[in-house]
Design a protein around this motif. Structure first.
Motif, PDB file in Angstrom:
ATOM      1  N   GLY A 121      20.505 -25.355 -73.594  1.00 33.45           N
ATOM      2  CA  GLY A 121      21.078 -24.306 -72.752  1.00 33.45           C
ATOM      3  C   GLY A 121      20.564 -24.266 -71.331  1.00 33.45           C
ATOM      4  N   ASP A 122      20.013 -25.387 -70.835  1.00 37.25           N
ATOM      5  CA  ASP A 122      19.430 -25.352 -69.489  1.00 37.25           C
ATOM      6  C   ASP A 122      20.129 -26.277 -68.499  1.00 37.25           C
ATOM      7  OD1 ASP A 122      18.602 -27.605 -70.788  1.00 37.25           O
ATOM      8  OD2 ASP A 122      16.456 -27.229 -70.570  1.00 37.25           O
ATOM      9  N   LEU A 123      21.414 -26.583 -68.751  1.00 38.33           N
ATOM     10  CA  LEU A 123      22.129 -27.477 -67.842  1.00 38.33           C
ATOM     11  C   LEU A 123      23.231 -26.784 -67.045  1.00 38.33           C
ATOM     12  CD1 LEU A 123      22.391 -30.653 -70.112  1.00 38.33           C
ATOM     13  CD2 LEU A 123      21.062 -30.422 -68.004  1.00 38.33           C
ATOM     14  N   SER A 124      23.460 -25.510 -67.317  1.00 40.64           N
ATOM     15  CA  SER A 124      24.523 -24.812 -66.591  1.00 40.64           C
ATOM     16  C   SER A 124      24.187 -24.648 -65.112  1.00 40.64           C
ATOM     17  CB  SER A 124      24.771 -23.436 -67.210  1.00 40.64           C
ATOM     18  OG  SER A 124      23.605 -22.629 -67.147  1.00 40.64           O
ATOM     19  N   GLY A 125      22.895 -24.788 -64.741  1.00 42.76           N
ATOM     20  CA  GLY A 125      22.479 -24.669 -63.346  1.00 42.76           C
ATOM     21  C   GLY A 125      23.099 -25.691 -62.420  1.00 42.76           C
ATOM     22  N   LEU A 126      23.777 -26.707 -62.990  1.00 44.16           N
ATOM     23  CA  LEU A 126      24.482 -27.695 -62.171  1.00 44.16           C
ATOM     24  C   LEU A 126      25.515 -27.042 -61.253  1.00 44.16           C
ATOM     25  CD1 LEU A 126      24.891 -30.332 -64.981  1.00 44.16           C
ATOM     26  CD2 LEU A 126      24.042 -30.921 -62.709  1.00 44.16           C
ATOM     27  N   ALA A 127      25.976 -25.860 -61.620  1.00 46.85           N
ATOM     28  CA  ALA A 127      27.014 -25.184 -60.827  1.00 46.85           C
ATOM     29  C   ALA A 127      26.461 -24.515 -59.586  1.00 46.85           C
ATOM     30  CB  ALA A 127      27.740 -24.152 -61.694  1.00 46.85           C
ATOM     31  N   GLN A 128      25.124 -24.475 -59.428  1.00 46.18           N
ATOM     32  CA  GLN A 128      24.509 -23.840 -58.264  1.00 46.18           C
ATOM     33  C   GLN A 128      23.567 -24.825 -57.569  1.00 46.18           C
ATOM     34  OE1 GLN A 128      25.074 -20.749 -56.987  1.00 46.18           O
ATOM     35  NE2 GLN A 128      26.676 -20.444 -58.541  1.00 46.18           N
ATOM     36  N   ALA A 129      23.520 -24.761 -56.248  1.00 46.22           N
ATOM     37  CA  ALA A 129      22.648 -25.648 -55.477  1.00 46.22           C
ATOM     38  C   ALA A 129      21.179 -25.286 -55.698  1.00 46.22           C
ATOM     39  CB  ALA A 129      22.988 -25.564 -53.997  1.00 46.22           C
ATOM     40  N   SER A 130      20.319 -26.292 -55.627  1.00 42.57           N
ATOM     41  CA  SER A 130      18.879 -26.068 -55.750  1.00 42.57           C
ATOM     42  C   SER A 130      18.382 -25.181 -54.610  1.00 42.57           C
ATOM     43  CB  SER A 130      18.147 -27.411 -55.721  1.00 42.57           C
ATOM     44  OG  SER A 130      16.751 -27.222 -55.577  1.00 42.57           O
ATOM     45  N   PRO A 131      17.464 -24.242 -54.899  1.00 38.91           N
ATOM     46  CA  PRO A 131      16.898 -23.417 -53.824  1.00 38.91           C
ATOM     47  C   PRO A 131      15.871 -24.177 -53.001  1.00 38.91           C
ATOM     48  CG  PRO A 131      15.897 -22.848 -55.925  1.00 38.91           C
ATOM     49  CD  PRO A 131      16.980 -23.839 -56.224  1.00 38.91           C
ATOM     50  N   GLY A 132      15.516 -25.401 -53.465  1.00 41.00           N
ATOM     51  CA  GLY A 132      14.532 -26.204 -52.741  1.00 41.00           C
ATOM     52  C   GLY A 132      13.105 -25.748 -53.016  1.00 41.00           C
TER      53      GLY A 132
END
Length: 505
Positions: A85-96
Protein backbone atom coordinates in the motif's frame (compact mmCIF):
# COMPACT_ATOMS: atom_id res chain seq x y z
CA UNK A 1 45.83 3.87 -14.41
CA UNK A 2 44.45 3.90 -10.87
CA UNK A 3 41.95 1.31 -9.66
CA UNK A 4 39.30 4.05 -9.52
CA UNK A 5 39.92 5.01 -13.17
CA UNK A 6 39.92 1.35 -14.20
CA UNK A 7 36.62 0.81 -12.40
CA UNK A 8 35.12 3.94 -14.03
CA UNK A 9 36.03 2.57 -17.49
CA UNK A 10 34.77 -0.88 -16.49
CA UNK A 11 31.32 0.47 -15.60
CA UNK A 12 30.91 3.08 -18.36
CA UNK A 13 31.91 0.61 -21.07
CA UNK A 14 29.82 -2.22 -19.61
CA UNK A 15 26.68 -0.10 -19.31
CA UNK A 16 27.12 2.01 -22.44
CA UNK A 17 23.95 2.28 -24.58
CA UNK A 18 23.58 3.44 -28.17
CA UNK A 19 19.79 3.45 -28.05
CA UNK A 20 17.37 4.82 -25.47
CA UNK A 21 17.91 3.78 -21.85
CA UNK A 22 17.07 4.32 -18.19
CA UNK A 23 19.69 5.38 -15.66
CA UNK A 24 19.39 3.43 -12.42
CA UNK A 25 22.28 5.05 -10.52
CA UNK A 26 26.09 5.14 -10.36
CA UNK A 27 28.64 2.42 -9.65
CA UNK A 28 30.39 2.21 -6.27
CA UNK A 29 33.91 1.06 -5.52
CA UNK A 30 33.91 -0.04 -1.92
CA UNK A 31 31.92 2.60 -0.02
CA UNK A 32 32.69 5.36 -2.55
CA UNK A 33 30.24 6.36 -5.26
CA UNK A 34 32.04 6.96 -8.57
CA UNK A 35 30.37 10.04 -10.05
CA UNK A 36 29.22 9.66 -13.67
CA UNK A 37 29.95 5.90 -13.70
CA UNK A 38 26.32 5.49 -14.66
CA UNK A 39 24.48 2.16 -14.56
CA UNK A 40 22.10 2.22 -17.53
CA UNK A 41 19.39 -0.22 -18.67
CA UNK A 42 18.61 -0.34 -22.41
CA UNK A 43 14.88 -0.01 -23.12
CA UNK A 44 15.10 -2.80 -25.67
CA UNK A 45 16.00 -5.34 -22.96
CA UNK A 46 13.26 -4.40 -20.49
CA UNK A 47 11.07 -7.21 -21.83
CA UNK A 48 13.73 -9.73 -20.71
CA UNK A 49 12.20 -9.66 -17.21
CA UNK A 50 13.87 -8.94 -13.91
CA UNK A 51 14.24 -9.49 -10.19
CA UNK A 52 14.39 -7.00 -7.31
CA UNK A 53 15.36 -8.78 -4.09
CA UNK A 54 16.51 -7.88 -0.61
CA UNK A 55 15.66 -7.95 3.08
CA UNK A 56 12.86 -5.86 4.56
CA UNK A 57 13.73 -2.16 4.78
CA UNK A 58 16.60 -2.18 2.26
CA UNK A 59 14.81 -0.15 -0.43
CA UNK A 60 13.21 -2.69 -2.80
CA UNK A 61 9.95 -0.74 -3.10
CA UNK A 62 11.80 2.50 -3.86
CA UNK A 63 13.79 0.73 -6.58
CA UNK A 64 10.50 -0.49 -8.04
CA UNK A 65 9.21 3.09 -7.86
CA UNK A 66 12.29 4.48 -9.63
CA UNK A 67 11.99 1.94 -12.45
CA UNK A 68 8.24 2.55 -12.87
CA UNK A 69 8.74 6.34 -12.99
CA UNK A 70 11.46 6.20 -15.58
CA UNK A 71 9.55 3.74 -17.73
CA UNK A 72 6.48 5.96 -17.59
CA UNK A 73 8.60 8.97 -18.54
CA UNK A 74 9.83 7.03 -21.59
CA UNK A 75 6.23 6.31 -22.65
CA UNK A 76 6.09 2.71 -21.33
CA UNK A 77 2.87 1.74 -19.47
CA UNK A 78 3.38 -0.05 -16.15
CA UNK A 79 1.28 -2.28 -13.90
CA UNK A 80 2.29 -2.42 -10.21
CA UNK A 81 1.08 -4.90 -7.60
CA UNK A 82 0.83 -2.71 -4.49
CA UNK A 83 0.70 -5.32 -1.73
CA UNK A 84 2.01 -3.07 1.06
CA UNK A 85 0.00 0.00 0.00
CA UNK A 86 2.91 2.42 -0.37
CA UNK A 87 3.00 3.04 -4.13
CA UNK A 88 0.07 5.41 -4.56
CA UNK A 89 2.48 8.32 -3.89
CA UNK A 90 3.46 8.11 -7.57
CA UNK A 91 0.57 10.50 -8.23
CA UNK A 92 2.28 13.31 -6.29
CA UNK A 93 5.67 14.96 -6.84
CA UNK A 94 8.43 14.41 -4.28
CA UNK A 95 8.72 17.25 -1.72
CA UNK A 96 12.51 16.92 -2.04
CA UNK A 97 15.12 16.68 0.72
CA UNK A 98 18.78 17.71 1.21
CA UNK A 99 19.79 14.03 1.43
CA UNK A 100 18.21 13.41 -1.98
CA UNK A 101 20.20 16.31 -3.46
CA UNK A 102 23.38 14.93 -1.87
CA UNK A 103 22.71 11.46 -3.29
CA UNK A 104 22.18 12.78 -6.81
CA UNK A 105 25.26 14.94 -6.61
CA UNK A 106 27.29 11.80 -5.87
CA UNK A 107 25.64 9.95 -8.76
CA UNK A 108 26.18 12.79 -11.20
CA UNK A 109 22.61 13.38 -12.42
CA UNK A 110 20.25 16.22 -11.42
CA UNK A 111 17.20 15.48 -9.30
CA UNK A 112 13.78 16.60 -10.49
CA UNK A 113 10.52 16.20 -8.61
CA UNK A 114 7.63 14.98 -10.73
CA UNK A 115 4.20 13.39 -10.44
CA UNK A 116 3.00 10.62 -12.74
CA UNK A 117 -0.32 9.58 -14.26
CA UNK A 118 -1.76 6.68 -12.26
CA UNK A 119 -4.89 4.56 -12.35
CA UNK A 120 -5.93 2.79 -9.14
CA UNK A 121 -7.22 -0.76 -9.66
CA UNK A 122 -8.72 -3.33 -7.29
CA UNK A 123 -9.79 -6.99 -7.21
CA UNK A 124 -11.25 -6.76 -3.70
CA UNK A 125 -13.60 -4.49 -1.79
CA UNK A 126 -11.17 -1.56 -1.84
CA UNK A 127 -11.96 1.54 -3.91
CA UNK A 128 -10.63 1.58 -7.45
CA UNK A 129 -11.28 0.38 -10.98
CA UNK A 130 -12.68 -3.11 -10.50
CA UNK A 131 -10.90 -5.92 -12.33
CA UNK A 132 -13.07 -8.90 -13.21
CA UNK A 133 -12.94 -11.93 -15.46
CA UNK A 134 -15.59 -14.49 -16.36
CA UNK A 135 -15.31 -18.21 -15.67
CA UNK A 136 -15.60 -18.82 -19.43
CA UNK A 137 -12.52 -16.69 -20.06
CA UNK A 138 -10.49 -18.89 -17.75
CA UNK A 139 -11.43 -22.02 -19.68
CA UNK A 140 -11.39 -25.58 -18.28
CA UNK A 141 -7.61 -26.09 -18.29
CA UNK A 142 -6.65 -22.89 -16.48
CA UNK A 143 -9.51 -23.17 -13.99
CA UNK A 144 -8.56 -26.78 -13.19
CA UNK A 145 -4.94 -25.79 -12.59
CA UNK A 146 -5.90 -22.92 -10.35
CA UNK A 147 -8.14 -25.20 -8.30
CA UNK A 148 -5.43 -27.89 -8.24
CA UNK A 149 -7.80 -30.60 -9.46
CA UNK A 150 -7.00 -34.22 -10.18
CA UNK A 151 -7.12 -35.56 -13.72
CA UNK A 152 -10.59 -37.01 -13.15
CA UNK A 153 -11.90 -33.77 -11.65
CA UNK A 154 -10.36 -31.75 -14.49
CA UNK A 155 -12.23 -34.02 -16.91
CA UNK A 156 -15.50 -33.14 -15.21
CA UNK A 157 -14.69 -29.43 -15.50
CA UNK A 158 -14.04 -29.96 -19.23
CA UNK A 159 -17.44 -31.67 -19.55
CA UNK A 160 -19.13 -28.73 -17.80
CA UNK A 161 -17.58 -26.25 -20.23
CA UNK A 162 -18.47 -28.46 -23.20
CA UNK A 163 -22.08 -28.87 -22.07
CA UNK A 164 -22.41 -25.10 -21.52
CA UNK A 165 -20.97 -24.39 -24.97
CA UNK A 166 -23.31 -26.91 -26.61
CA UNK A 167 -26.37 -25.57 -24.80
CA UNK A 168 -25.54 -21.84 -24.94
CA UNK A 169 -25.20 -21.49 -21.15
CA UNK A 170 -22.80 -18.61 -20.34
CA UNK A 171 -20.45 -19.35 -17.42
CA UNK A 172 -19.85 -15.88 -16.00
CA UNK A 173 -19.40 -16.10 -12.24
CA UNK A 174 -18.89 -18.75 -9.56
CA UNK A 175 -22.61 -19.17 -8.88
CA UNK A 176 -23.00 -20.23 -12.53
CA UNK A 177 -20.31 -22.87 -12.10
CA UNK A 178 -21.73 -24.09 -8.77
CA UNK A 179 -25.18 -24.36 -10.33
CA UNK A 180 -23.73 -26.51 -13.10
CA UNK A 181 -22.14 -28.81 -10.52
CA UNK A 182 -25.53 -29.15 -8.83
CA UNK A 183 -27.25 -29.79 -12.15
CA UNK A 184 -24.95 -32.55 -13.38
CA UNK A 185 -25.26 -34.47 -10.10
CA UNK A 186 -29.05 -34.12 -9.75
CA UNK A 187 -31.64 -33.04 -12.31
CA UNK A 188 -29.32 -33.31 -15.32
CA UNK A 189 -27.51 -36.47 -14.27
CA UNK A 190 -29.30 -38.72 -16.77
CA UNK A 191 -28.83 -36.28 -19.64
CA UNK A 192 -25.12 -35.80 -18.88
CA UNK A 193 -24.52 -39.53 -18.43
CA UNK A 194 -26.17 -40.30 -21.77
CA UNK A 195 -24.05 -37.77 -23.66
CA UNK A 196 -20.73 -37.70 -21.78
CA UNK A 197 -20.63 -40.72 -19.47
CA UNK A 198 -21.18 -41.18 -15.77
CA UNK A 199 -19.94 -38.53 -13.35
CA UNK A 200 -19.04 -39.34 -9.77
CA UNK A 201 -20.82 -37.27 -7.13
CA UNK A 202 -17.71 -37.62 -4.94
CA UNK A 203 -15.66 -35.83 -7.63
CA UNK A 204 -18.19 -33.04 -8.07
CA UNK A 205 -18.27 -32.64 -4.29
CA UNK A 206 -14.47 -32.25 -4.21
CA UNK A 207 -14.62 -29.61 -6.98
CA UNK A 208 -17.35 -27.74 -5.10
CA UNK A 209 -15.17 -27.61 -1.97
CA UNK A 210 -12.34 -26.07 -4.01
CA UNK A 211 -14.76 -23.48 -5.42
CA UNK A 212 -15.98 -22.60 -1.92
CA UNK A 213 -12.35 -22.18 -0.79
CA UNK A 214 -11.80 -19.72 -3.64
CA UNK A 215 -15.03 -17.90 -2.75
CA UNK A 216 -13.90 -17.51 0.84
CA UNK A 217 -10.80 -15.67 -0.37
CA UNK A 218 -12.89 -13.17 -2.35
CA UNK A 219 -13.28 -15.02 -5.64
CA UNK A 220 -16.94 -14.01 -5.97
CA UNK A 221 -15.78 -10.38 -6.38
CA UNK A 222 -13.29 -11.26 -9.10
CA UNK A 223 -15.39 -13.59 -11.26
CA UNK A 224 -18.09 -11.82 -13.25
CA UNK A 225 -18.74 -8.97 -15.64
CA UNK A 226 -17.70 -6.55 -16.96
CA UNK A 227 -14.46 -8.27 -17.92
CA UNK A 228 -11.39 -6.07 -17.77
CA UNK A 229 -9.79 -5.46 -21.16
CA UNK A 230 -6.00 -5.73 -20.90
CA UNK A 231 -5.59 -3.07 -23.61
CA UNK A 232 -6.59 -0.56 -20.91
CA UNK A 233 -3.26 -1.30 -19.21
CA UNK A 234 -1.34 0.13 -22.15
CA UNK A 235 -2.61 3.71 -22.18
CA UNK A 236 -0.43 6.77 -22.80
CA UNK A 237 -1.41 10.15 -21.35
CA UNK A 238 -1.63 13.46 -23.21
CA UNK A 239 2.03 14.20 -22.41
CA UNK A 240 3.28 10.96 -23.93
CA UNK A 241 3.92 9.27 -20.57
CA UNK A 242 2.87 5.70 -19.90
CA UNK A 243 0.01 5.38 -17.42
CA UNK A 244 1.03 3.57 -14.21
CA UNK A 245 -1.75 1.22 -13.09
CA UNK A 246 -1.49 0.61 -9.33
CA UNK A 247 -3.36 -2.52 -8.22
CA UNK A 248 -4.25 -2.22 -4.53
CA UNK A 249 -3.71 -5.55 -2.79
CA UNK A 250 -3.25 -4.57 0.84
CA UNK A 251 -6.25 -6.63 2.00
CA UNK A 252 -5.39 -9.91 0.24
CA UNK A 253 -2.02 -10.79 1.74
CA UNK A 254 -3.74 -13.65 3.54
CA UNK A 255 -5.54 -14.72 0.35
CA UNK A 256 -2.77 -16.16 -1.85
CA UNK A 257 -5.22 -18.28 -3.83
CA UNK A 258 -7.04 -15.18 -5.10
CA UNK A 259 -3.77 -13.38 -5.85
CA UNK A 260 -2.26 -16.26 -7.82
CA UNK A 261 -5.60 -16.79 -9.59
CA UNK A 262 -5.67 -13.17 -10.71
CA UNK A 263 -2.01 -13.13 -11.75
CA UNK A 264 -2.23 -16.28 -13.85
CA UNK A 265 -5.43 -15.16 -15.55
CA UNK A 266 -3.94 -11.73 -16.28
CA UNK A 267 -0.74 -13.16 -17.76
CA UNK A 268 -2.69 -15.68 -19.83
CA UNK A 269 -5.04 -12.96 -21.11
CA UNK A 270 -2.12 -10.66 -21.98
CA UNK A 271 -0.35 -13.47 -23.80
CA UNK A 272 -3.43 -14.40 -25.81
CA UNK A 273 -4.42 -10.80 -26.60
CA UNK A 274 -1.16 -9.04 -27.45
CA UNK A 275 0.34 -9.56 -30.92
CA UNK A 276 3.87 -10.80 -31.50
CA UNK A 277 6.08 -7.74 -31.28
CA UNK A 278 9.54 -8.80 -32.39
CA UNK A 279 12.47 -6.49 -31.70
CA UNK A 280 10.71 -3.11 -31.38
CA UNK A 281 13.20 -1.36 -29.13
CA UNK A 282 10.89 -0.99 -26.11
CA UNK A 283 8.27 -3.09 -24.29
CA UNK A 284 4.53 -2.62 -24.68
CA UNK A 285 3.90 -3.15 -20.96
CA UNK A 286 5.97 -3.87 -17.84
CA UNK A 287 4.40 -5.69 -14.87
CA UNK A 288 5.91 -5.55 -11.37
CA UNK A 289 4.81 -8.34 -9.02
CA UNK A 290 5.56 -7.27 -5.46
CA UNK A 291 5.73 -9.95 -2.73
CA UNK A 292 6.19 -12.50 -5.50
CA UNK A 293 6.27 -15.39 -3.03
CA UNK A 294 2.47 -14.98 -2.76
CA UNK A 295 2.23 -16.21 -6.35
CA UNK A 296 4.57 -19.18 -5.92
CA UNK A 297 4.11 -20.38 -2.33
CA UNK A 298 0.58 -21.74 -2.75
CA UNK A 299 0.98 -22.82 -6.37
CA UNK A 300 0.61 -26.47 -7.33
CA UNK A 301 3.07 -28.15 -9.70
CA UNK A 302 0.63 -27.71 -12.59
CA UNK A 303 0.18 -24.04 -11.77
CA UNK A 304 3.94 -23.46 -11.49
CA UNK A 305 4.40 -25.13 -14.84
CA UNK A 306 1.81 -22.79 -16.37
CA UNK A 307 3.51 -19.72 -14.87
CA UNK A 308 6.94 -20.84 -16.06
CA UNK A 309 5.64 -21.37 -19.59
CA UNK A 310 4.04 -17.93 -19.71
CA UNK A 311 7.20 -16.25 -18.37
CA UNK A 312 9.22 -17.88 -21.13
CA UNK A 313 6.80 -17.03 -23.91
CA UNK A 314 5.36 -13.64 -22.99
CA UNK A 315 8.61 -11.79 -23.77
CA UNK A 316 7.87 -12.12 -27.47
CA UNK A 317 4.68 -10.12 -26.91
CA UNK A 318 6.71 -7.17 -25.63
CA UNK A 319 5.81 -7.76 -21.98
CA UNK A 320 8.37 -7.46 -19.18
CA UNK A 321 7.80 -9.20 -15.82
CA UNK A 322 9.64 -8.04 -12.70
CA UNK A 323 9.43 -10.05 -9.50
CA UNK A 324 9.98 -8.27 -6.17
CA UNK A 325 10.73 -10.46 -3.16
CA UNK A 326 12.99 -10.83 -0.15
CA UNK A 327 15.19 -13.64 -1.41
CA UNK A 328 15.88 -14.97 -4.91
CA UNK A 329 15.06 -18.47 -3.67
CA UNK A 330 11.40 -17.34 -3.38
CA UNK A 331 11.29 -17.56 -7.18
CA UNK A 332 11.46 -21.02 -8.84
CA UNK A 333 14.77 -21.73 -10.57
CA UNK A 334 13.19 -22.16 -14.00
CA UNK A 335 11.67 -18.68 -13.69
CA UNK A 336 14.82 -17.19 -12.17
CA UNK A 337 16.80 -18.38 -15.17
CA UNK A 338 14.61 -16.22 -17.44
CA UNK A 339 15.29 -12.96 -15.61
CA UNK A 340 17.72 -10.70 -17.46
CA UNK A 341 17.93 -7.88 -14.91
CA UNK A 342 18.82 -8.53 -11.28
CA UNK A 343 18.86 -5.85 -8.57
CA UNK A 344 19.95 -7.32 -5.25
CA UNK A 345 19.60 -5.22 -2.10
CA UNK A 346 21.17 -6.22 1.21
CA UNK A 347 20.58 -9.61 2.79
CA UNK A 348 20.88 -10.26 6.52
CA UNK A 349 23.07 -13.04 7.94
CA UNK A 350 21.52 -13.66 11.36
CA UNK A 351 21.50 -17.48 11.20
CA UNK A 352 23.38 -20.32 9.52
CA UNK A 353 20.41 -20.69 7.16
CA UNK A 354 20.71 -17.00 6.26
CA UNK A 355 24.43 -17.36 5.49
CA UNK A 356 23.71 -20.35 3.26
CA UNK A 357 21.01 -18.37 1.44
CA UNK A 358 23.46 -15.50 0.88
CA UNK A 359 26.02 -17.82 -0.70
CA UNK A 360 23.33 -19.18 -3.03
CA UNK A 361 22.14 -15.66 -3.90
CA UNK A 362 25.73 -14.61 -4.73
CA UNK A 363 25.92 -17.39 -7.31
CA UNK A 364 23.16 -15.70 -9.33
CA UNK A 365 25.53 -12.86 -10.28
CA UNK A 366 28.55 -12.63 -12.59
CA UNK A 367 32.00 -12.88 -10.98
CA UNK A 368 33.78 -9.57 -10.47
CA UNK A 369 37.37 -8.63 -9.73
CA UNK A 370 36.05 -5.63 -7.79
CA UNK A 371 33.71 -7.43 -5.38
CA UNK A 372 33.42 -10.52 -3.24
CA UNK A 373 29.70 -10.82 -3.81
CA UNK A 374 28.73 -12.83 -0.72
CA UNK A 375 30.40 -10.23 1.53
CA UNK A 376 29.05 -7.17 -0.28
CA UNK A 377 25.50 -8.52 0.02
CA UNK A 378 25.61 -8.05 3.79
CA UNK A 379 27.30 -4.61 3.61
CA UNK A 380 24.93 -2.76 1.28
CA UNK A 381 23.25 0.34 2.72
CA UNK A 382 19.68 1.49 2.19
CA UNK A 383 19.26 2.57 -1.42
CA UNK A 384 22.28 0.54 -2.57
CA UNK A 385 22.18 -2.68 -4.57
CA UNK A 386 24.21 -5.08 -6.65
CA UNK A 387 23.05 -4.74 -10.24
CA UNK A 388 23.48 -6.80 -13.38
CA UNK A 389 21.39 -6.26 -16.52
CA UNK A 390 21.53 -7.27 -20.18
CA UNK A 391 23.23 -4.91 -22.60
CA UNK A 392 21.83 -4.12 -26.03
CA UNK A 393 23.32 -7.33 -27.42
CA UNK A 394 21.69 -9.41 -24.70
CA UNK A 395 24.99 -10.03 -22.85
CA UNK A 396 25.03 -9.69 -19.02
CA UNK A 397 26.72 -6.47 -17.92
CA UNK A 398 29.49 -6.38 -15.28
CA UNK A 399 28.31 -6.62 -11.68
CA UNK A 400 28.02 -3.14 -10.18
CA UNK A 401 27.48 -2.11 -6.62
CA UNK A 402 25.16 0.81 -7.31
CA UNK A 403 24.09 3.96 -5.52
CA UNK A 404 20.47 4.11 -6.70
CA UNK A 405 18.77 7.34 -7.69
CA UNK A 406 15.86 8.62 -5.59
CA UNK A 407 12.23 8.48 -6.73
CA UNK A 408 10.92 11.63 -8.42
CA UNK A 409 7.49 11.16 -6.83
CA UNK A 410 6.44 11.05 -3.22
CA UNK A 411 7.84 8.16 -1.16
CA UNK A 412 4.62 7.81 0.81
CA UNK A 413 0.95 7.00 0.36
CA UNK A 414 -1.72 9.40 -0.84
CA UNK A 415 -4.06 11.02 1.66
CA UNK A 416 -7.71 10.00 1.48
CA UNK A 417 -8.57 13.24 -0.31
CA UNK A 418 -5.75 12.81 -2.84
CA UNK A 419 -6.85 9.24 -3.49
CA UNK A 420 -10.44 10.34 -4.01
CA UNK A 421 -9.22 12.96 -6.50
CA UNK A 422 -7.42 10.25 -8.47
CA UNK A 423 -10.57 8.10 -8.47
CA UNK A 424 -12.76 11.03 -9.49
CA UNK A 425 -10.49 11.70 -12.48
CA UNK A 426 -10.39 8.05 -13.53
CA UNK A 427 -11.37 7.30 -17.12
CA UNK A 428 -12.07 3.64 -16.35
CA UNK A 429 -14.29 3.57 -13.24
CA UNK A 430 -17.44 4.40 -15.21
CA UNK A 431 -16.57 1.61 -17.64
CA UNK A 432 -15.91 -1.18 -15.13
CA UNK A 433 -17.54 -0.40 -11.78
CA UNK A 434 -21.15 -0.91 -12.82
CA UNK A 435 -22.32 -4.33 -11.63
CA UNK A 436 -23.70 -6.47 -14.44
CA UNK A 437 -25.65 -9.67 -13.74
CA UNK A 438 -27.15 -10.67 -17.05
CA UNK A 439 -28.92 -13.93 -17.73
CA UNK A 440 -26.34 -16.70 -17.56
CA UNK A 441 -26.00 -20.37 -16.67
CA UNK A 442 -27.43 -19.84 -13.17
CA UNK A 443 -30.70 -18.33 -14.36
CA UNK A 444 -31.01 -20.55 -17.44
CA UNK A 445 -30.36 -23.70 -15.43
CA UNK A 446 -32.89 -22.65 -12.81
CA UNK A 447 -35.46 -22.32 -15.60
CA UNK A 448 -34.39 -25.69 -17.01
CA UNK A 449 -34.55 -27.33 -13.59
CA UNK A 450 -38.02 -25.83 -13.06
CA UNK A 451 -39.11 -27.27 -16.42
CA UNK A 452 -37.63 -30.66 -15.55
CA UNK A 453 -39.35 -30.64 -12.17
CA UNK A 454 -42.62 -29.54 -13.75
CA UNK A 455 -42.36 -32.32 -16.35
CA UNK A 456 -41.60 -34.82 -13.60
CA UNK A 457 -44.56 -33.57 -11.58
CA UNK A 458 -46.83 -33.82 -14.60
CA UNK A 459 -45.47 -37.27 -15.38
CA UNK A 460 -46.03 -38.40 -11.79
CA UNK A 461 -49.53 -36.89 -11.83
CA UNK A 462 -50.29 -38.72 -15.07
CA UNK A 463 -49.03 -41.97 -13.54
CA UNK A 464 -51.19 -41.39 -10.46
CA UNK A 465 -54.25 -40.71 -12.63
CA UNK A 466 -53.51 -43.85 -14.61
CA UNK A 467 -53.16 -45.81 -11.36
CA UNK A 468 -56.46 -44.46 -10.04
CA UNK A 469 -58.07 -45.25 -13.36
CA UNK A 470 -56.89 -48.86 -13.15
CA UNK A 471 -58.31 -49.17 -9.63
CA UNK A 472 -61.64 -47.76 -10.77
CA UNK A 473 -61.74 -50.15 -13.69
CA UNK A 474 -61.00 -53.04 -11.37
CA UNK A 475 -63.91 -52.13 -9.06
CA UNK A 476 -66.19 -51.72 -12.04
CA UNK A 477 -65.25 -55.16 -13.29
CA UNK A 478 -66.00 -56.69 -9.91
CA UNK A 479 -69.49 -55.20 -10.11
CA UNK A 480 -70.07 -56.34 -13.71
CA UNK A 481 -69.59 -60.06 -13.09
CA UNK A 482 -69.36 -62.62 -15.84
CA UNK A 483 -72.65 -64.32 -16.94
CA UNK A 484 -72.11 -67.68 -15.21
CA UNK A 485 -71.38 -66.11 -11.85
CA UNK A 486 -74.27 -63.73 -12.37
CA UNK A 487 -76.74 -66.65 -13.01
CA UNK A 488 -75.54 -68.59 -9.99
CA UNK A 489 -75.78 -65.56 -7.80
CA UNK A 490 -79.31 -64.80 -9.02
CA UNK A 491 -80.42 -68.40 -8.49
CA UNK A 492 -79.15 -68.41 -4.95
CA UNK A 493 -80.98 -65.20 -4.29
CA UNK A 494 -84.22 -66.57 -5.76
CA UNK A 495 -83.90 -69.75 -3.74
CA UNK A 496 -83.46 -67.81 -0.61
CA UNK A 497 -86.42 -65.60 -1.33
CA UNK A 498 -88.67 -68.52 -2.25
CA UNK A 499 -87.60 -70.40 0.89
CA UNK A 500 -88.64 -67.49 3.01
CA UNK A 501 -91.96 -67.21 1.18
CA UNK A 502 -92.73 -70.91 1.73
CA UNK A 503 -92.20 -70.53 5.45
CA UNK A 504 -94.50 -67.57 5.50
CA UNK A 505 -97.21 -69.36 3.54
Amino acid sequence: MSQKEAFFNHITQGYQCKGDFITLGAGMLGEETITDALVNIPLKTLNRHGLIAGATGTGKTKTLQVLAENMSEKGIPVLLMDVKGDLSGLAQASPGHPKIDERHQKIGIPFKAQQFPIEVLTISEQDGVRLRATVSEFGPVLLSRILDLTETQAGIVAIIFKYCDDNLLPLLDLKDFKKMLQFITAEGKEEISAEYGRISSASTGAILRKIIELEQQGGELFFGEKSFEVDDLTRIDENGRGVISVLRLTDIQDKPKLFSTFMLQLLAEVYETFPEQGDSGRPELVIFIDEAHLVFDEASKALLSQIESIVKLIRSKGIGLYFVTQNPKDVPEDVLAQLGMKVQHALRAFTAKDRKAIKLAAENYPDSEYYKTSEVLTQLGIGEALVSVLNEKGIPTPLARTMLRAPMSRMDVLTEKELNDVLDNSKLIAKYNKTIDRESAYELLNDKIDRINKEKSEEEAAKERQKLSRRSTSRSRSIRQNPVVKVLTSATFIRSVFGILKKVL
